[in-house]
Write an enzyme that holds these catalytic residues in place. Structure first.
Site, PDB file in Angstrom:
ATOM      1  N   HIS B  77      -0.598 -38.392  31.281  1.00  0.00           N
ATOM      2  CA  HIS B  77      -1.195 -38.524  32.608  1.00  0.00           C
ATOM      3  C   HIS B  77      -1.481 -37.141  33.178  1.00  0.00           C
ATOM      4  N   ASP B 106     -31.011 -20.975  36.479  1.00  0.00           N
ATOM      5  CA  ASP B 106     -30.044 -21.704  35.661  1.00  0.00           C
ATOM      6  C   ASP B 106     -28.785 -20.864  35.574  1.00  0.00           C
ATOM      7  N   TRP B 142       4.207 -32.326  30.664  1.00  0.00           N
ATOM      8  CA  TRP B 142       3.001 -31.503  30.479  1.00  0.00           C
ATOM      9  C   TRP B 142       3.370 -30.034  30.365  1.00  0.00           C
ATOM     10  N   SER B 169     -12.794 -23.835  25.984  1.00  0.00           N
ATOM     11  CA  SER B 169     -13.816 -24.374  26.865  1.00  0.00           C
ATOM     12  C   SER B 169     -13.744 -23.730  28.248  1.00  0.00           C
ATOM     13  N   SER B 170     -12.534 -23.667  28.804  1.00  0.00           N
ATOM     14  CA  SER B 170     -12.395 -23.112  30.151  1.00  0.00           C
ATOM     15  C   SER B 170     -12.788 -21.650  30.197  1.00  0.00           C
ATOM     16  N   HIS B 253       1.246 -21.348  37.265  1.00  0.00           N
ATOM     17  CA  HIS B 253       1.053 -21.214  38.693  1.00  0.00           C
ATOM     18  C   HIS B 253      -0.386 -20.868  39.054  1.00  0.00           C
ATOM     19  N   GLU B 255      -2.811 -21.618  37.452  1.00  0.00           N
ATOM     20  CA  GLU B 255      -3.525 -22.856  37.141  1.00  0.00           C
ATOM     21  C   GLU B 255      -3.613 -23.783  38.359  1.00  0.00           C
ATOM     22  N   TYR B 257      -3.744 -22.957  41.388  1.00  0.00           N
ATOM     23  CA  TYR B 257      -4.755 -22.424  42.303  1.00  0.00           C
ATOM     24  C   TYR B 257      -6.146 -22.555  41.722  1.00  0.00           C
ATOM     25  N   SER B 268     -14.885 -25.513  52.856  1.00  0.00           N
ATOM     26  CA  SER B 268     -15.516 -24.505  53.695  1.00  0.00           C
ATOM     27  C   SER B 268     -17.023 -24.681  53.807  1.00  0.00           C
ATOM     28  N   HIS B 302       9.079 -19.303  40.689  1.00  0.00           N
ATOM     29  CA  HIS B 302       9.569 -20.348  41.594  1.00  0.00           C
ATOM     30  C   HIS B 302       9.686 -21.714  40.911  1.00  0.00           C
ATOM     31  N   HIS B 303       9.127 -21.832  39.716  1.00  0.00           N
ATOM     32  CA  HIS B 303       9.324 -23.072  38.968  1.00  0.00           C
ATOM     33  C   HIS B 303      10.617 -23.025  38.166  1.00  0.00           C
ATOM     34  N   THR B 328      -2.965 -18.727  52.995  1.00  0.00           N
ATOM     35  CA  THR B 328      -3.365 -20.135  53.033  1.00  0.00           C
ATOM     36  C   THR B 328      -3.455 -20.605  54.480  1.00  0.00           C
ATOM     37  N   LYS B 331      -6.633 -19.721  56.058  1.00  0.00           N
ATOM     38  CA  LYS B 331      -7.716 -20.645  55.739  1.00  0.00           C
ATOM     39  C   LYS B 331      -7.658 -21.888  56.627  1.00  0.00           C
ATOM     40  N   ARG B 450      12.802 -36.662  38.698  1.00  0.00           N
ATOM     41  CA  ARG B 450      11.508 -37.066  38.173  1.00  0.00           C
ATOM     42  C   ARG B 450      11.628 -37.366  36.679  1.00  0.00           C
TER      43      ARG B 450
HETATM   44  C1  HEA Z   1      -4.705 -33.473  39.242  1.00  0.00           C
HETATM   45  C2  HEA Z   1      -3.669 -33.966  38.808  1.00  0.00           C
HETATM   46  C3  HEA Z   1      -3.078 -35.305  39.100  1.00  0.00           C
HETATM   47  C4  HEA Z   1      -3.620 -36.440  39.680  1.00  0.00           C
HETATM   48  C5  HEA Z   1      -5.023 -36.636  40.197  1.00  0.00           C
HETATM   49  C6  HEA Z   1      -2.572 -37.410  39.694  1.00  0.00           C
HETATM   50  C7  HEA Z   1      -2.724 -38.715  40.197  1.00  0.00           C
HETATM   51  C8  HEA Z   1      -1.707 -39.656  40.258  1.00  0.00           C
HETATM   52  N1  HEA Z   1      -0.412 -39.494  39.814  1.00  0.00           N
HETATM   53 FE1  HEA Z   1       0.325 -37.858  38.872  1.00  0.00          FE
HETATM   54  N2  HEA Z   1       1.061 -36.213  37.929  1.00  0.00           N
HETATM   55  C9  HEA Z   1       0.428 -35.013  37.747  1.00  0.00           C
HETATM   56  C10 HEA Z   1      -0.858 -34.714  38.130  1.00  0.00           C
HETATM   57  C11 HEA Z   1      -1.720 -35.607  38.752  1.00  0.00           C
HETATM   58  N3  HEA Z   1      -1.436 -36.892  39.130  1.00  0.00           N
HETATM   59  C12 HEA Z   1       1.290 -34.084  37.094  1.00  0.00           C
HETATM   60  C13 HEA Z   1       0.952 -32.639  36.730  1.00  0.00           C
HETATM   61  C14 HEA Z   1       2.499 -34.748  36.878  1.00  0.00           C
HETATM   62  C15 HEA Z   1       3.776 -34.202  36.222  1.00  0.00           C
HETATM   63  C16 HEA Z   1       3.886 -34.661  34.813  1.00  0.00           C
HETATM   64  C17 HEA Z   1       5.153 -34.251  34.190  1.00  0.00           C
HETATM   65  O1  HEA Z   1       6.225 -34.486  34.775  1.00  0.00           O
HETATM   66  O2  HEA Z   1       5.102 -33.674  33.090  1.00  0.00           O
HETATM   67  C18 HEA Z   1       2.325 -36.086  37.430  1.00  0.00           C
HETATM   68  C19 HEA Z   1       3.332 -37.061  37.438  1.00  0.00           C
HETATM   69  C20 HEA Z   1       3.242 -38.249  38.124  1.00  0.00           C
HETATM   70  C21 HEA Z   1       4.345 -39.115  38.374  1.00  0.00           C
HETATM   71  C22 HEA Z   1       5.800 -38.838  37.999  1.00  0.00           C
HETATM   72  C23 HEA Z   1       6.071 -39.339  36.660  1.00  0.00           C
HETATM   73  C24 HEA Z   1       7.448 -39.008  36.234  1.00  0.00           C
HETATM   74  O3  HEA Z   1       8.044 -38.055  36.739  1.00  0.00           O
HETATM   75  O4  HEA Z   1       7.919 -39.716  35.338  1.00  0.00           O
HETATM   76  C25 HEA Z   1       3.860 -40.214  39.044  1.00  0.00           C
HETATM   77  C26 HEA Z   1       4.683 -41.345  39.499  1.00  0.00           C
HETATM   78  O5  HEA Z   1       4.374 -41.998  40.416  1.00  0.00           O
HETATM   79  C27 HEA Z   1       2.457 -40.006  39.208  1.00  0.00           C
HETATM   80  C28 HEA Z   1       1.583 -40.894  39.831  1.00  0.00           C
HETATM   81  C29 HEA Z   1       0.249 -40.644  40.082  1.00  0.00           C
HETATM   82  C30 HEA Z   1      -0.648 -41.595  40.690  1.00  0.00           C
HETATM   83  C31 HEA Z   1      -0.279 -42.989  41.090  1.00  0.00           C
HETATM   84  C32 HEA Z   1      -1.871 -40.983  40.794  1.00  0.00           C
HETATM   85  C33 HEA Z   1      -3.100 -41.597  41.380  1.00  0.00           C
HETATM   86  O6  HEA Z   1      -3.673 -40.698  42.300  1.00  0.00           O
HETATM   87  C34 HEA Z   1      -4.103 -41.972  40.343  1.00  0.00           C
HETATM   88  C35 HEA Z   1      -5.220 -42.776  40.971  1.00  0.00           C
HETATM   89  C36 HEA Z   1      -6.344 -43.120  40.057  1.00  0.00           C
HETATM   90  C37 HEA Z   1      -6.474 -44.258  39.418  1.00  0.00           C
HETATM   91  C38 HEA Z   1      -5.401 -45.272  39.466  1.00  0.00           C
HETATM   92  C39 HEA Z   1      -7.670 -44.502  38.578  1.00  0.00           C
HETATM   93  C40 HEA Z   1      -8.469 -45.703  39.012  1.00  0.00           C
HETATM   94  C41 HEA Z   1      -8.639 -46.623  37.879  1.00  0.00           C
HETATM   95  C42 HEA Z   1      -8.390 -47.945  37.896  1.00  0.00           C
HETATM   96  C43 HEA Z   1      -7.961 -48.655  39.094  1.00  0.00           C
HETATM   97  C44 HEA Z   1      -8.510 -48.733  36.691  1.00  0.00           C
HETATM   98  C45 HEA Z   1      -9.871 -49.079  36.358  1.00  0.00           C
HETATM   99  C46 HEA Z   1     -10.086 -48.722  34.967  1.00  0.00           C
HETATM  100  C47 HEA Z   1     -11.240 -48.649  34.319  1.00  0.00           C
HETATM  101  C48 HEA Z   1     -12.528 -49.084  34.905  1.00  0.00           C
HETATM  102  C49 HEA Z   1     -11.244 -48.098  32.936  1.00  0.00           C
HETATM  103  N4  HEA Z   1       2.099 -38.818  38.637  1.00  0.00           N
HETATM  104  C1  HEA Z   2      -3.258 -27.585  43.711  1.00  0.00           C
HETATM  105  C2  HEA Z   2      -2.089 -27.409  43.333  1.00  0.00           C
HETATM  106  C3  HEA Z   2      -0.961 -26.718  44.054  1.00  0.00           C
HETATM  107  C4  HEA Z   2      -0.965 -25.944  45.187  1.00  0.00           C
HETATM  108  C5  HEA Z   2      -2.132 -25.501  46.040  1.00  0.00           C
HETATM  109  C6  HEA Z   2       0.401 -25.570  45.412  1.00  0.00           C
HETATM  110  C7  HEA Z   2       0.805 -24.766  46.471  1.00  0.00           C
HETATM  111  C8  HEA Z   2       2.094 -24.285  46.633  1.00  0.00           C
HETATM  112  N1  HEA Z   2       3.184 -24.615  45.867  1.00  0.00           N
HETATM  113 FE1  HEA Z   2       3.214 -25.951  44.340  1.00  0.00          FE
HETATM  114  N2  HEA Z   2       3.199 -27.039  42.639  1.00  0.00           N
HETATM  115  C9  HEA Z   2       2.109 -27.623  42.061  1.00  0.00           C
HETATM  116  C10 HEA Z   2       0.814 -27.564  42.503  1.00  0.00           C
HETATM  117  C11 HEA Z   2       0.408 -26.826  43.620  1.00  0.00           C
HETATM  118  N3  HEA Z   2       1.214 -26.129  44.457  1.00  0.00           N
HETATM  119  C12 HEA Z   2       2.504 -28.360  40.892  1.00  0.00           C
HETATM  120  C13 HEA Z   2       1.575 -29.146  39.973  1.00  0.00           C
HETATM  121  C14 HEA Z   2       3.871 -28.210  40.771  1.00  0.00           C
HETATM  122  C15 HEA Z   2       4.828 -28.847  39.769  1.00  0.00           C
HETATM  123  C16 HEA Z   2       4.625 -28.489  38.373  1.00  0.00           C
HETATM  124  C17 HEA Z   2       5.598 -29.208  37.504  1.00  0.00           C
HETATM  125  O1  HEA Z   2       6.794 -28.857  37.551  1.00  0.00           O
HETATM  126  O2  HEA Z   2       5.190 -30.146  36.786  1.00  0.00           O
HETATM  127  C18 HEA Z   2       4.276 -27.356  41.880  1.00  0.00           C
HETATM  128  C19 HEA Z   2       5.580 -26.955  42.073  1.00  0.00           C
HETATM  129  C20 HEA Z   2       5.953 -26.013  43.023  1.00  0.00           C
HETATM  130  C21 HEA Z   2       7.233 -25.394  43.050  1.00  0.00           C
HETATM  131  C22 HEA Z   2       8.374 -25.612  42.070  1.00  0.00           C
HETATM  132  C23 HEA Z   2       9.192 -26.754  42.468  1.00  0.00           C
HETATM  133  C24 HEA Z   2      10.255 -27.070  41.482  1.00  0.00           C
HETATM  134  O3  HEA Z   2       9.945 -27.478  40.377  1.00  0.00           O
HETATM  135  O4  HEA Z   2      11.411 -26.886  41.851  1.00  0.00           O
HETATM  136  C25 HEA Z   2       7.222 -24.533  44.121  1.00  0.00           C
HETATM  137  C26 HEA Z   2       8.362 -23.671  44.526  1.00  0.00           C
HETATM  138  O5  HEA Z   2       8.234 -22.729  45.168  1.00  0.00           O
HETATM  139  C27 HEA Z   2       5.916 -24.624  44.740  1.00  0.00           C
HETATM  140  C28 HEA Z   2       5.510 -23.895  45.847  1.00  0.00           C
HETATM  141  C29 HEA Z   2       4.226 -23.899  46.347  1.00  0.00           C
HETATM  142  C30 HEA Z   2       3.809 -23.098  47.499  1.00  0.00           C
HETATM  143  C31 HEA Z   2       4.665 -22.193  48.323  1.00  0.00           C
HETATM  144  C32 HEA Z   2       2.470 -23.341  47.663  1.00  0.00           C
HETATM  145  C33 HEA Z   2       1.588 -22.687  48.690  1.00  0.00           C
HETATM  146  O6  HEA Z   2       0.375 -22.261  48.133  1.00  0.00           O
HETATM  147  C34 HEA Z   2       1.309 -23.587  49.854  1.00  0.00           C
HETATM  148  C35 HEA Z   2       0.743 -22.824  51.018  1.00  0.00           C
HETATM  149  C36 HEA Z   2       0.270 -23.686  52.136  1.00  0.00           C
HETATM  150  C37 HEA Z   2       0.884 -23.886  53.316  1.00  0.00           C
HETATM  151  C38 HEA Z   2       2.216 -23.297  53.622  1.00  0.00           C
HETATM  152  C39 HEA Z   2       0.288 -24.779  54.360  1.00  0.00           C
HETATM  153  C40 HEA Z   2      -0.728 -24.143  55.273  1.00  0.00           C
HETATM  154  C41 HEA Z   2      -0.237 -22.965  56.006  1.00  0.00           C
HETATM  155  C42 HEA Z   2      -0.126 -22.874  57.353  1.00  0.00           C
HETATM  156  C43 HEA Z   2      -0.527 -23.962  58.273  1.00  0.00           C
HETATM  157  C44 HEA Z   2       0.321 -21.560  57.881  1.00  0.00           C
HETATM  158  C45 HEA Z   2       1.624 -21.510  58.575  1.00  0.00           C
HETATM  159  C46 HEA Z   2       2.730 -21.974  57.747  1.00  0.00           C
HETATM  160  C47 HEA Z   2       3.951 -21.426  57.653  1.00  0.00           C
HETATM  161  C48 HEA Z   2       4.307 -20.085  58.152  1.00  0.00           C
HETATM  162  C49 HEA Z   2       5.043 -22.237  57.024  1.00  0.00           C
HETATM  163  N4  HEA Z   2       5.173 -25.530  44.051  1.00  0.00           N
HETATM  164 CU    CU Z   3       3.767 -22.648  41.315  1.00  0.00          CU
END
Ligand code: HEA
Ligand code: HEA
Ligand code: CU
Ligand code: CUA
Lengths: 286, 525, 289
Positions: B77, B106, B142, B169-170, B253, B255, B257, B268, B302-303, B328, B331, B450
């Site tokens: 997933h 283009d 993942w 690709s990326s 990380h 990634e 962003y 924007s 931080h992870h 952030t 923004k 999780r």
């Molecule tokens: C961009 C990234 C992204 C997006 C979009 C989503 C979208 C969603 N994610 Fe997830 N998710 C991750 C990135 C993302 N996730 C990551 C990185 C993890 C961590 C994995 C890990 O632990 O290693 C995670 C893990 C994760 C978990 C935790 C699993 C676990 O710890 O065991 C869960 C549980 O609820 C979850 C739920 C969902 C749900 C319900 C959506 C929903 O938003 C999805 C909604 C969309 C649909 C449901 C599609 C619509 C389709 C249909 C209705 C069917 C029709 C079909 C056809 C026509 C073919 N995701």
């Molecule tokens: C689009 C993806 C995205 C983005 C934008 C962010 C944004 C941020 N993430 Fe997140 N993060 C993930 C995707 C993302 N993360 C994913 C996928 C994981 C889990 C991966 C995995 O384990 O599978 C993760 C996990 C993760 C962890 C690890 C958790 C753990 O495993 O224990 C941490 C810890 O620091 C963290 C921190 C942050 C912070 C500080 C930001 C900051 O950038 C957020 C900044 C924004 C704000 C704070 C809000 C707006 C600000 C204001 C309104 C200003 C005033 C605010 C204050 C002074 C408080 N993230």
């Molecule tokens: Cu991070």
């Protein structure tokens, strides 16, 4: 339209990318299958497709270039492309240099009890002393002899550095339209490149046969072969690229102004050179 | 920087017909369409996997799948959503929009553009095929942590090599974006006049070429550890399993962003249009984006707060991470100020954009909480983290993509979408997604780890609720698919301007735009 | 509650209202437990501080936005203003969040330093993660045993009603004294696990080939439950942790009885983890196939 820089050339469609994708897919699937214990045939087939693709794709590009379709702006796009491709390669090597750094700075000293890892050492690996090179506390792969810096590697350093000189000399020749200097310089570079690869292969054979230094030799063997191995692959690739450029030069391609392919190959070569310096210092010497 | 006064393409070509048009495409719009369609398919596939996860988690006990298969679903997933849905969707937008926004004919390197795309379907064929192999697909998460991931069966080399293909690709896609932006701008389009979407993509492209190769290096070491006896991630040989985590998160990380900066760009563009007021603080937006990108390289630890880093490391990563809240925040404040004293209307793209601002910020807040290292010792690896990243990824990245689709569909297809259906889609999504992910905060705080297929009884109610939300949200996406298809096929004719308040070069082209966007470069003042 | 506040602002009448009443009705746990150690209290306070700061900022930001959405809409005849820049406000909203962050960082730093201070323990227990169980070695007492999930398979497969502590019960819990600084060493034998009991306030990864140190000083007797918190394979969800904290008196008795049992059964079938040699030895490569 007639204007100072001509038109930006956009090819209307091309078969090569999809051939490349199929080739890459076949190669990767074949390699994966091979790693799982299967035969190599699929992969070889994929590589064959990739080679055909390279001839086709680059052939098309060379033809377009020679028939003057590429204006300065197209040339500039290629340049940006090449710069950032090389940058991505730098980051690829950075991963392995980072690994080497981490192993030497953190994991090996930790296993030896440094910093906050006293108990790791005392309870798990009491007999291990943190030294470099090492194959780790379990003596993975058996005892080995580390690679000496001042033998073949030093010679290889001289070879690569001189090849950097010869390619620059060839470039000067090209820019002044001295074709023989161009060809001679390129030929020398290609020769030095392949010589380097040959010597590297000898070094590897020696390591495996006489020194018991292998990929299995713990973290030292792992980092050593990973870094020098990927570098060696890049030298081989660079030499092939230079060889193609040499053949094109012999055919009369490139002008004083218009020779992006040459420059790209030269940049790539310098990049490979610089990586080697890093290797020589951090892998062989220090 | 842009040297061209005029640009021009060969005219003899109408696009080839049939499937070959797509296979051999060099046109940025065709390739953009391919990317977008591909990513939508991947979104559905990844979403179906999420629905399997949510079905199993609806109640305590094992109902539908085995734990091993559950882990495969979690892993797949995430890989499918991240690399198959979100990243390609943004690349698709880049392909469609960047040339139109900067006045180019283009992308700079059209053939390579095609290759960047066509690698992806093959890469995902490789990845998804592992589900049918002996031992099943990858089940180590993942994040691919060793030693666990090394226990993967036959799928292992396929997974690694498919990740390599996605990386290739990326990187090529990113190089193309950089070359296009640096080299193909119309005269007068200085860097500080570029639309923010272009800016955010430029910066994203740099992130991509800086970190994808590092991931490639990391997974290569996994491969050699498994098949060639190296000891990178094995203490017995002097390595360290945690070293992989450093490499992975050095990629991982930035990634995240990579998945949010282009979203910032989209938002924007949209907010000023519907506020009928120029974006507030354009240059500070650019600097903020650049700062976020820079900081993203130094916060990966931080992870890994719980792996047993030295105290100094933990402090460093905590402080560095917290600082990201500042740019952030800039923004967010700028978006709010753009709305302030505007003259707003609330068409579907604007609704999604507003929801983005709120819900992304909530995700940012939980991110900030996670950044506080001692507190993260409690949050780490719980559903609090899952809630955090779905708020930033789903209501952040995915919502911005929905907003973008509604915003530019009329331009791309020449037809207006059905506003009423769009609004229904929005409300179903926004309600469903909050029922889906908001309770997960509570689950995490109350202690639910999780990546588990089954859980203790005290977590039952919120899990049931979350699953219900998942189905509401998931199925409402089918409505989106319907709306898109309907818009392509029919619909009221869109004007060139489309939106009253829209500004920028893409709106000066016809709807749908000509096959080669700007054959003669426009003058930008 | 963050949820409540924000939800109320977002959708006055919708789903989350339901959530709120649901949580009240079922007496659900919504928040981090306060825990039973000094560290856990500090972490709880920190958690609440940052949570409320975020809520406050949220109220400010979203409030402004909704005000604007309500009053500055075209249908109300709003005419767009033209301002689009102000260096002063940009500086203000860079500096103010910075100050807020510093305000959070101070207690965070203090807590972290405290959390990492493993010096001068009263007793030391080594915890080793296996696929899929834990083993405990009392280094000072020479006691060691495995601790495995005791929930019967029928309950997991929905063939029997589930206990109150479904999935959170083990055969041999970890028994510790209250009021003593317990140093806990974590390591693993195969893959990475993570030892986590929320009431103690922290979790710590168990990494093959390395030893991590943490500590806990438990304030009151009780049974505290937790789970493995790092994905470790198919039964990751089935390796819970149960800590029984006893008064020092009762703890001594427990130790004596354990020791007695051990002498009695010496040489017999008690496998006990023979932990003298290093885990991490089974190279993952071999463990893999
Ligand atoms: C961009 C990234 C992204 C997006 C979009 C989503 C979208 C969603 N994610 Fe997830 N998710 C991750 C990135 C993302 N996730 C990551 C990185 C993890 C961590 C994995 C890990 O632990 O290693 C995670 C893990 C994760 C978990 C935790 C699993 C676990 O710890 O065991 C869960 C549980 O609820 C979850 C739920 C969902 C749900 C319900 C959506 C929903 O938003 C999805 C909604 C969309 C649909 C449901 C599609 C619509 C389709 C249909 C209705 C069917 C029709 C079909 C056809 C026509 C073919 N995701
Ligand atoms: C689009 C993806 C995205 C983005 C934008 C962010 C944004 C941020 N993430 Fe997140 N993060 C993930 C995707 C993302 N993360 C994913 C996928 C994981 C889990 C991966 C995995 O384990 O599978 C993760 C996990 C993760 C962890 C690890 C958790 C753990 O495993 O224990 C941490 C810890 O620091 C963290 C921190 C942050 C912070 C500080 C930001 C900051 O950038 C957020 C900044 C924004 C704000 C704070 C809000 C707006 C600000 C204001 C309104 C200003 C005033 C605010 C204050 C002074 C408080 N993230
Ligand atoms: Cu991070
Ligand atoms: Cu042990 Cu998860």
């Amino acid at each position: 339209m007639a204007q100072a820089h001509g038109a930006y050339y956009v090819p209307h469609s091309s078969p090569w990318p999809i051939v490349a994708s199929v080739g890459l897919f076949t190669t990767m699937a074949g390699l994966a299958n091979f790693l799982n214990g299967g035969a190599l045939t699929t992969m070889m087939f994929g590589v064959a497709i990739l080679i055909i693709m390279l001839f086709g794709w680059f052939g098309a590009v060379i033809n377009e270039s020679e028939s003057g379709l590429y204006n300065e702006q197209v040339d500039q796009s290629f340049r940006w492309g090449m710069y950032w491709f090389i940058f991505s390669e730098v980051m690829f090597f950075a991963a392995f240099f980072g690994t080497l750094f981490y192993a030497r700075q953190y994991s090996v000293p930790w296993l030896g009890g440094a910093g906050h890892r006293l108990l790791t050492h005392e309870m798990l690996w009491p007999d291990f002393r943190s030294v470099w090179p090492t194959n780790g506390p379990s003596d993975v792969g058996g005892s080995f002899k580390p690679m000496e810096a001042w033998g073949l590697p030093a010679i290889n350093t001289i070879i690569l550095l001189s090849s950097g000189v010869t390619v620059t000399w060839a470039h000067w020749g090209l820019k002044e339209n001295k074709r023989s200097q161009l060809i001679l310089g390129l030929a020398a570079t290609v020769f030095l490149g392949f010589l380097f690869v040959f010597l590297q292969a000898k070094e590897y054979t020696h390591a495996y046969e006489a020194m018991n230094l292998t990929l299995n030799s713990g973290i030292y063997g792992s980092t050593f072969f990973m870094l020098t191995g990927f570098h060696g692959m890049h030298v081989t690739l660079g030499s092939i690229i230079l060889l193609v450029v040499l053949l094109r030069a012999i055919r009369g391609h490139f002008t004083e102004e218009h020779h992006f392919a040459f420059e790209a190959a030269a940049w790539y070569w310098h990049f490979v050179d610089v990586v080697w310096l890093g290797l020589f210092i951090f892998v062989y010497w220090m | 920087m842009s040297t061209a006064t005029h640009v021009h393409v060969e005219h003899h070509d109408a696009p080839p017909r049939g499937i070959w048009r797509w296979l051999s495409a060099t046109n940025h719009k065709d390739i953009g369409t391919l990317y977008l369609v591909f990513s939508l398919i991947m979104f559905l596939i990844g979403g179906c996997m999420a629905l399997i996860i949510r079905a199993e988690l609806f109640q305590p006990g094992l109902q539908f799948v085995t734990p091993q298969f559950f882990n495969q679903m979690t892993t797949m997933h995430a890989l499918v959503m991240v690399f198959g849905a979100v990243m390609p969707a943004f690349t698709g937008l880049a392909n469609w929009l960047i040339p139109m926004m900067i006045g180019a004919p283009d992308m700079a390197l059209p053939r390579m553009n095609n290759w960047s795309f066509w690698i992806l379907p093959f890469a995902f064929t490789l990845l998804l095929s592992t589900l049918f192999m002996q031992g099943g697909g990858p089940a180590g998460g993942w994040t691919l942590y060793p030693p666990l991931v090394l226990q993967t069966g036959n799928a292992f080399p396929f997974v690694i090599l498919s990740v390599h293909m996605m990386g290739i690709s990326s990187i090529m896609g990113a190089i193309n974006v950089i070359a296009t932006i640096l080299n193909m701008r119309a005269p007068g389009m200085t860097l500080m006049k570029m639309p923010l979407f272009v800016w955010t993509w430029l910066i994203t492209a740099y992130l991509l070429i800086a970190v994808m190769p590092v991931l490639a290096g990391g997974v290569t070491m996994l491969l050699t550890d498994k098949f060639f006896g190296t000891s990178f991630f094995n203490a017995a040989g002097g390595g360290d399993p945690v070293m992989f985590q450093h490499i992975f998160w050095f990629f991982g990380h930035p990634e995240v962003y990579i998945m949010i900066l282009p979203a910032f760009g989209v938002i924007s563009m949209i907010i000023p249009t519907f506020a009928r007021k120029p974006l507030f603080g354009y240059s500070s937006m650019v600097y903020a984006t650049a700062s976020i990108a820079f900081l993203s390289f130094i916060v990966w630890g931080h992870h890994m707060f719980t792996v047993g880093m030295p105290l100094a490391g933990e402090l460093f990563f905590m402080y560095a991470t917290m600082i990201i809240a500042v740019p952030t925040g800039v923004k967010v404040f700028n978006w709010v100020s753009t709305m302030w004293k505007g003259s707003m209307t609330f068409e579907t793209p604007m609704l999604f954009a507003i929801a983005f601002v709120i819900l992304f910020t909530i995700g940012g807040f939980s991110g900030l909480m996670l950044a506080i290292a001692p507190a993260d010792f409690q949050y780490q690896d719980t559903y609090f983290v899952v809630a955090h990243f779905h708020y930033v990824l789903v209501t952040g990245a995915v919502f911005s993509l929905m907003a973008a689709a509604y915003y530019w569909l009329p331009k791309w297809t020449g037809h207006m979408y059905d506003e009423k259906l769009g609004k229904i889609h929005f409300w179903l999504s926004v309600i469903g997604v909050n029922i889906l992910f908001f309770p997960q905060h509570f689950l995490g705080l109350a202690g639910m780890p999780r990546r588990i297929p089954d859980y203790a009884l005290q977590f039952a109610e919120f899990n049931a609720l979350s699953s219900i939300g998942a189905y509401i949200y998931g199925f409402s996406q089918l409505l989106f698919v319907y709306i898109v298809i309907k818009t392509i096929r029919s619909g009221e004719k869109a004007t060139d301007q489309v939106w009253e308040g829209a500004r920028g070069l893409e709106w000066t082209l016809s709807s749908p735009p000509p096959y080669h966007s700007f054959t003669t470069a426009p003058e930008v003042h | 509650m963050l949820a409540n506040l924000l939800a109320r602002m977002r959708y006055p009448a919708l789903g989350l209202g339901l959530l709120w009443s649901l949580s009240a009705a079922a007496d659900l746990k919504l928040n981090m437990p306060e825990g039973v150690t000094t560290i856990s209290h500090q972490i709880y306070d920190l958690h609440m501080t940052i949570l409320w700061i975020c809520v406050a900022i949220g109220v400010g930001v979203f409030g402004t936005m909704f005000y604007s959405i309500y009053y500055h809409r075209k249908s109300k005849g709003a005419v767009p203003a033209h301002f689009h820049e102000s260096t002063t406000v940009e500086i203000v909203w860079t500096v103010v969040p910075m100050l807020i962050l510093i305000f959070m960082a101070v207690p965070a730093t203090r807590t972290l330093i405290n959390l990492e201070d493993v010096s001068k323990p009263d007793l030391t227990i080594k915890v080793t993660g296996y696929q899929w169980k834990w083993s405990y070695d009392y280094l000072d007492e020479g006691i060691s045993f495995f601790s495995t999930l005791s929930t019967p398979a029928e309950q997991i497969n929905n063939l029997a009603p589930k206990d109150k502590d479904y999935l959170l019960e083990v055969d041999n819990p970890l028994v510790v004294p209250v009021g003593k600084k317990i140093r806990i060493l974590t390591t693993a034998a195969d893959v990475i696990h993570s030892w986590w009991v929320p009431s103690l306030g922290w979790k710590r990864d168990a990494i093959p080939g390395f030893i991590n140190e943490s500590w806990a000083l438990i304030e009151k007797p009780g049974v505290y439950r937790g789970q493995c918190a790092e994905l470790c394979g198919k039964d990751h969800g089935y390796m819970p942790i149960v800590v029984v904290a006893k008064t020092q008196e009762e703890y001594r008795q427990w130790v004596e009885s354990k020791k007695a049992a051990k002498t009695a059964s010496l040489g017999s079938d008690n496998p006990g983890p023979a932990m003298t040699n290093a885990p991490g030895q089974p190279a993952p490569v071999t463990a893999a196939q």
